[in-house]
Design an enzyme around this catalytic site. Structure first.
Site, PDB file in Angstrom:
ATOM      1  N   GLY A   9      48.911  37.888  35.028  1.00 23.55           N
ATOM      2  CA  GLY A   9      48.083  36.753  35.434  1.00 23.55           C
ATOM      3  C   GLY A   9      47.496  36.155  34.163  1.00 23.55           C
ATOM      4  O   GLY A   9      46.671  36.791  33.506  1.00 23.55           O
ATOM      5  N   ASN A  12      42.488  32.104  34.355  1.00 23.99           N
ATOM      6  CA  ASN A  12      41.182  32.154  33.696  1.00 23.99           C
ATOM      7  C   ASN A  12      40.780  33.571  33.304  1.00 23.99           C
ATOM      8  O   ASN A  12      40.394  33.821  32.160  1.00 23.99           O
ATOM      9  CB  ASN A  12      40.119  31.566  34.627  1.00 23.99           C
ATOM     10  CG  ASN A  12      40.231  30.058  34.733  1.00 23.99           C
ATOM     11  OD1 ASN A  12      40.705  29.403  33.806  1.00 23.99           O
ATOM     12  ND2 ASN A  12      39.813  29.500  35.852  1.00 23.99           N
ATOM     13  N   GLY A  14      42.696  36.489  33.345  1.00 26.40           N
ATOM     14  CA  GLY A  14      43.704  37.212  32.566  1.00 26.40           C
ATOM     15  C   GLY A  14      43.759  36.764  31.114  1.00 26.40           C
ATOM     16  O   GLY A  14      43.770  37.596  30.199  1.00 26.40           O
ATOM     17  N   ASP A  33      52.916  35.915  33.406  1.00 23.73           N
ATOM     18  CA  ASP A  33      52.572  35.039  34.533  1.00 23.73           C
ATOM     19  C   ASP A  33      53.868  34.431  35.055  1.00 23.73           C
ATOM     20  O   ASP A  33      54.865  34.371  34.333  1.00 23.73           O
ATOM     21  CB  ASP A  33      51.615  33.924  34.072  1.00 23.73           C
ATOM     22  CG  ASP A  33      50.820  33.315  35.221  1.00 23.73           C
ATOM     23  OD1 ASP A  33      49.588  33.529  35.275  1.00 23.73           O
ATOM     24  OD2 ASP A  33      51.422  32.618  36.071  1.00 23.73           O
ATOM     25  N   ASN A  95      47.151  37.492  48.283  1.00 28.35           N
ATOM     26  CA  ASN A  95      47.079  38.367  47.114  1.00 28.35           C
ATOM     27  C   ASN A  95      47.731  39.729  47.353  1.00 28.35           C
ATOM     28  O   ASN A  95      48.189  40.372  46.406  1.00 28.35           O
ATOM     29  CB  ASN A  95      45.629  38.501  46.649  1.00 28.35           C
ATOM     30  CG  ASN A  95      45.173  37.226  45.942  1.00 28.35           C
ATOM     31  OD1 ASN A  95      45.965  36.317  45.733  1.00 28.35           O
ATOM     32  ND2 ASN A  95      43.904  37.156  45.586  1.00 28.35           N
ATOM     33  N   SER A 119      42.282  41.518  40.912  1.00 27.29           N
ATOM     34  CA  SER A 119      42.531  40.531  41.970  1.00 27.29           C
ATOM     35  C   SER A 119      41.698  40.833  43.212  1.00 27.29           C
ATOM     36  O   SER A 119      41.519  41.993  43.584  1.00 27.29           O
ATOM     37  CB  SER A 119      44.015  40.533  42.342  1.00 27.29           C
ATOM     38  OG  SER A 119      44.825  40.511  41.187  1.00 27.29           O
ATOM     39  N   ARG A 151      25.662  41.227  35.821  1.00 26.88           N
ATOM     40  CA  ARG A 151      24.892  40.096  36.360  1.00 26.88           C
ATOM     41  C   ARG A 151      23.457  40.527  36.625  1.00 26.88           C
ATOM     42  O   ARG A 151      22.510  39.830  36.239  1.00 26.88           O
ATOM     43  CB  ARG A 151      25.551  39.615  37.662  1.00 26.88           C
ATOM     44  CG  ARG A 151      26.811  38.825  37.404  1.00 26.88           C
ATOM     45  CD  ARG A 151      27.443  38.304  38.677  1.00 26.88           C
ATOM     46  NE  ARG A 151      28.530  37.387  38.339  1.00 26.88           N
ATOM     47  CZ  ARG A 151      29.658  37.260  39.031  1.00 26.88           C
ATOM     48  NH1 ARG A 151      29.857  37.970  40.122  1.00 26.88           N
ATOM     49  NH2 ARG A 151      30.580  36.393  38.650  1.00 26.88           N
ATOM     50  N   HIS A 175      33.004  45.274  46.553  1.00 23.34           N
ATOM     51  CA  HIS A 175      32.780  44.033  45.811  1.00 23.34           C
ATOM     52  C   HIS A 175      32.757  42.901  46.818  1.00 23.34           C
ATOM     53  O   HIS A 175      33.709  42.191  46.999  1.00 23.34           O
ATOM     54  CB  HIS A 175      33.901  43.833  44.805  1.00 23.34           C
ATOM     55  CG  HIS A 175      33.681  42.666  43.903  1.00 23.34           C
ATOM     56  ND1 HIS A 175      32.517  42.467  43.210  1.00 23.34           N
ATOM     57  CD2 HIS A 175      34.482  41.629  43.554  1.00 23.34           C
ATOM     58  CE1 HIS A 175      32.621  41.362  42.493  1.00 23.34           C
ATOM     59  NE2 HIS A 175      33.798  40.835  42.691  1.00 23.34           N
TER      60      HIS A 175
HETATM   61  N1  LIG Z   1      37.048  41.828  40.593  1.00 19.95           N
HETATM   62  C1  LIG Z   1      36.265  40.843  40.198  1.00 19.95           C
HETATM   63  O1  LIG Z   1      35.088  41.040  39.982  1.00 19.95           O
HETATM   64  C2  LIG Z   1      36.851  39.471  39.992  1.00 19.95           C
HETATM   65  C3  LIG Z   1      36.159  38.511  39.239  1.00 19.95           C
HETATM   66  C4  LIG Z   1      36.754  37.256  39.039  1.00 19.95           C
HETATM   67  C5  LIG Z   1      37.991  36.965  39.598  1.00 19.95           C
HETATM   68  N2  LIG Z   1      38.614  37.917  40.362  1.00 19.95           N
HETATM   69  C6  LIG Z   1      39.930  37.661  40.978  1.00 19.95           C
HETATM   70  O2  LIG Z   1      40.920  37.690  39.953  1.00 19.95           O
HETATM   71  C7  LIG Z   1      42.029  36.898  40.346  1.00 19.95           C
HETATM   72  C8  LIG Z   1      42.365  35.900  39.222  1.00 19.95           C
HETATM   73  O3  LIG Z   1      41.324  34.956  39.074  1.00 19.95           O
HETATM   74  P1  LIG Z   1      41.492  33.721  38.053  1.00 19.95           P
HETATM   75  O4  LIG Z   1      40.220  32.968  38.090  1.00 19.95           O
HETATM   76  O5  LIG Z   1      42.033  34.206  36.763  1.00 19.95           O
HETATM   77  O6  LIG Z   1      42.647  32.886  38.814  1.00 19.95           O
HETATM   78  P2  LIG Z   1      43.664  31.873  38.155  1.00 19.95           P
HETATM   79  O7  LIG Z   1      44.242  31.062  39.265  1.00 19.95           O
HETATM   80  O8  LIG Z   1      43.059  31.179  36.992  1.00 19.95           O
HETATM   81  O9  LIG Z   1      44.825  32.828  37.596  1.00 19.95           O
HETATM   82  C9  LIG Z   1      45.649  33.586  38.409  1.00 19.95           C
HETATM   83  C10 LIG Z   1      47.018  33.595  37.773  1.00 19.95           C
HETATM   84  O10 LIG Z   1      47.871  34.500  38.513  1.00 19.95           O
HETATM   85  C11 LIG Z   1      49.180  33.959  38.421  1.00 19.95           C
HETATM   86  N3  LIG Z   1      50.063  34.569  39.411  1.00 19.95           N
HETATM   87  C12 LIG Z   1      50.165  34.300  40.742  1.00 19.95           C
HETATM   88  N4  LIG Z   1      51.129  35.047  41.292  1.00 19.95           N
HETATM   89  C13 LIG Z   1      51.637  35.815  40.298  1.00 19.95           C
HETATM   90  C14 LIG Z   1      52.659  36.795  40.258  1.00 19.95           C
HETATM   91  N5  LIG Z   1      53.342  37.159  41.358  1.00 19.95           N
HETATM   92  N6  LIG Z   1      52.926  37.378  39.066  1.00 19.95           N
HETATM   93  C15 LIG Z   1      52.250  37.031  37.952  1.00 19.95           C
HETATM   94  N7  LIG Z   1      51.268  36.108  37.941  1.00 19.95           N
HETATM   95  C16 LIG Z   1      50.983  35.508  39.097  1.00 19.95           C
HETATM   96  C17 LIG Z   1      48.965  32.470  38.624  1.00 19.95           C
HETATM   97  O11 LIG Z   1      50.095  31.723  38.182  1.00 19.95           O
HETATM   98  C18 LIG Z   1      47.720  32.223  37.796  1.00 19.95           C
HETATM   99  O12 LIG Z   1      48.014  31.808  36.471  1.00 19.95           O
HETATM  100  C19 LIG Z   1      41.605  36.227  41.673  1.00 19.95           C
HETATM  101  O13 LIG Z   1      42.124  36.959  42.766  1.00 19.95           O
HETATM  102  C20 LIG Z   1      40.098  36.323  41.638  1.00 19.95           C
HETATM  103  O14 LIG Z   1      39.527  36.276  42.917  1.00 19.95           O
HETATM  104  C21 LIG Z   1      38.072  39.147  40.555  1.00 19.95           C
END
Ligand SMILES: NC(=O)c1ccc[n+]([C@@H]2O[C@H](COP(=O)([O-])OP(=O)(O)OC[C@H]3O[C@@H](n4cnc5c(N)ncnc54)[C@H](O)[C@@H]3O)[C@@H](O)[C@H]2O)c1
Length: 307
Positions: A9, A12, A14, A33, A95, A119, A151, A175
């Site tokens: 990923g 943002n 990753g 990605d 997801n 994720s 936070r 979470h």
């Molecule tokens: N655990 C936490 O505390 C926490 C905090 C923030 C975000 N998140 C989660 O993290 C995840 C990513 O958030 P983000 O803001 O980076 O999203 P984002 O949309 O900026 O990035 C996600 C990336 O995953 C890629 N992707 C989708 N399917 C894929 C696959 N099969 N193989 C490889 N890459 C693939 C997309 O192309 C995209 O670039 C989300 O599910 C979000 O809810 C979790």
């Protein structure tokens, strides 16, 4: 020998995780990605900052898993983030498919890797990764508690006008909206915050911590990434450097805290073996009840998993 981390990923979270890992020279990074050109472009851009930022760790971007072989650790951030008005739970179906795909593709080349899941919905995606990978629980855990605690620490530092370094906060549970911030285990310079702030102020901080994700989503119309990435990198650092650091992580409980077969955020000792030990702390009846409620919310999500 330089260690190797795969970050799946390149969005943002990753890309920011990958950037911080190389800037801190914790490991070489492969950023993967499905979007053509995006991991390659971001990796190149970050490497071109290396002469100025002065790091020698390397990053490459790829749309395939070939280059990921032999990774010590895999961070899974692939998936769609939460949009305004969308709960983390709404994300399950999409997801789950993505996390399943990622685990199936990354594990053959890195059979000894530790998986850190990011994720959302976090606790359910940890379970998907555990079921698909069939790895022991020590090697499949999730990031949430470090972020939620960070936070809360920032809110405490801001309220008391003290250094963030003096703060320590404790957040347990899933979470989600049922997370369990524990003020009586949260301290500033070793002093319980219950001694330092009136109840109304603490209650407001607990509420703001619980709603911390949504607060950012309301501003940005997508979920946070700077603090989440910092939280992931603290866990990566603890594992790669075998620090034996106790951090709140989403881990598969097998009787600890009176719960079984559920991922939940609890204090865990992180080292080169991954989630090496679950630390149990005594809880009051109301805290136990809140944790149980949180576990039930996670179990509800497990019920809709297809894996
Ligand atoms: N655990 C936490 O505390 C926490 C905090 C923030 C975000 N998140 C989660 O993290 C995840 C990513 O958030 P983000 O803001 O980076 O999203 P984002 O949309 O900026 O990035 C996600 C990336 O995953 C890629 N992707 C989708 N399917 C894929 C696959 N099969 N193989 C490889 N890459 C693939 C997309 O192309 C995209 O670039 C989300 O599910 C979000 O809810 C979790």
């Amino acid at each position: 020998m330089q260690q190797k981390v795969t970050v799946v990923g390149a969005g943002n979270v990753g890309a920011t995780v990958a950037q911080r890992i190389v800037e801190k020279q914790l490991a070489d990074v492969v950023l993967v990605d499905i979007l053509q050109g995006v991991p390659q472009g971001k990796a190149l851009d970050i490497m071109e900052s290396a002469p100025v930022e002065r790091f020698d760790a390397r990053m490459i971007g790829s749309n395939s898993y070939e280059a990921t072989g032999g990774s010590d650790l895999v961070v899974i951030t692939a998936g769609i983030p939460r949009k305004p008005g969308m709960s983390r739970d709404d994300l399950v179906a999409t997801n789950e498919g993505i996390v399943t795909d990622v685990v199936r593709k990354v594990l053959p080349g890195s059979p000894d890797a530790i998986l850190i899941v990011v994720s959302n919905p976090l606790d359910a995606m940890c379970e998907v990764a555990r079921r698909v990978s069939k790895l022991p629980r020590e090697r499949v855990f999730g990031m949430a508690g470090v972020l939620d605690s960070a936070r809360m620490r920032w809110f405490l530092a801001d309220a008391l006008q003290v250094s963030v370094e003096n703060t320590h906060a404790f957040v347990l549970g899933g979470h989600g909206d049922t997370m369990v911030p524990l003020p009586r285990y949260s301290t500033v310079a070793g002093i319980p915050v219950t001694e330092l702030l009136p109840k109304e102020k603490l209650d407001a901080i607990v509420k703001r911590t619980r709603d911390g994700g949504a607060e950012i989503v309301n501003y940005l119309k997508t979920s946070a990434w700077y603090a989440p990435a910092s939280a992931v990198v603290e866990m990566v650092d603890a594992v790669l450097r075998d620090k034996k650091k106790i951090l709140p992580c989403a881990v598969y409980l097998q009787g600890e805290y009176g719960m079984r077969d559920v991922y939940l955020g609890v204090p865990v000792k992180l080292g080169k073996g991954g989630a090496e030990q679950i630390i149990e702390i005594p809880l009051r009846e109301d805290e136990k009840a809140a944790l149980e409620k949180s576990a039930n919310a996670v179990r509800e999500l497990f019920k809709i998993l297809k894996t």
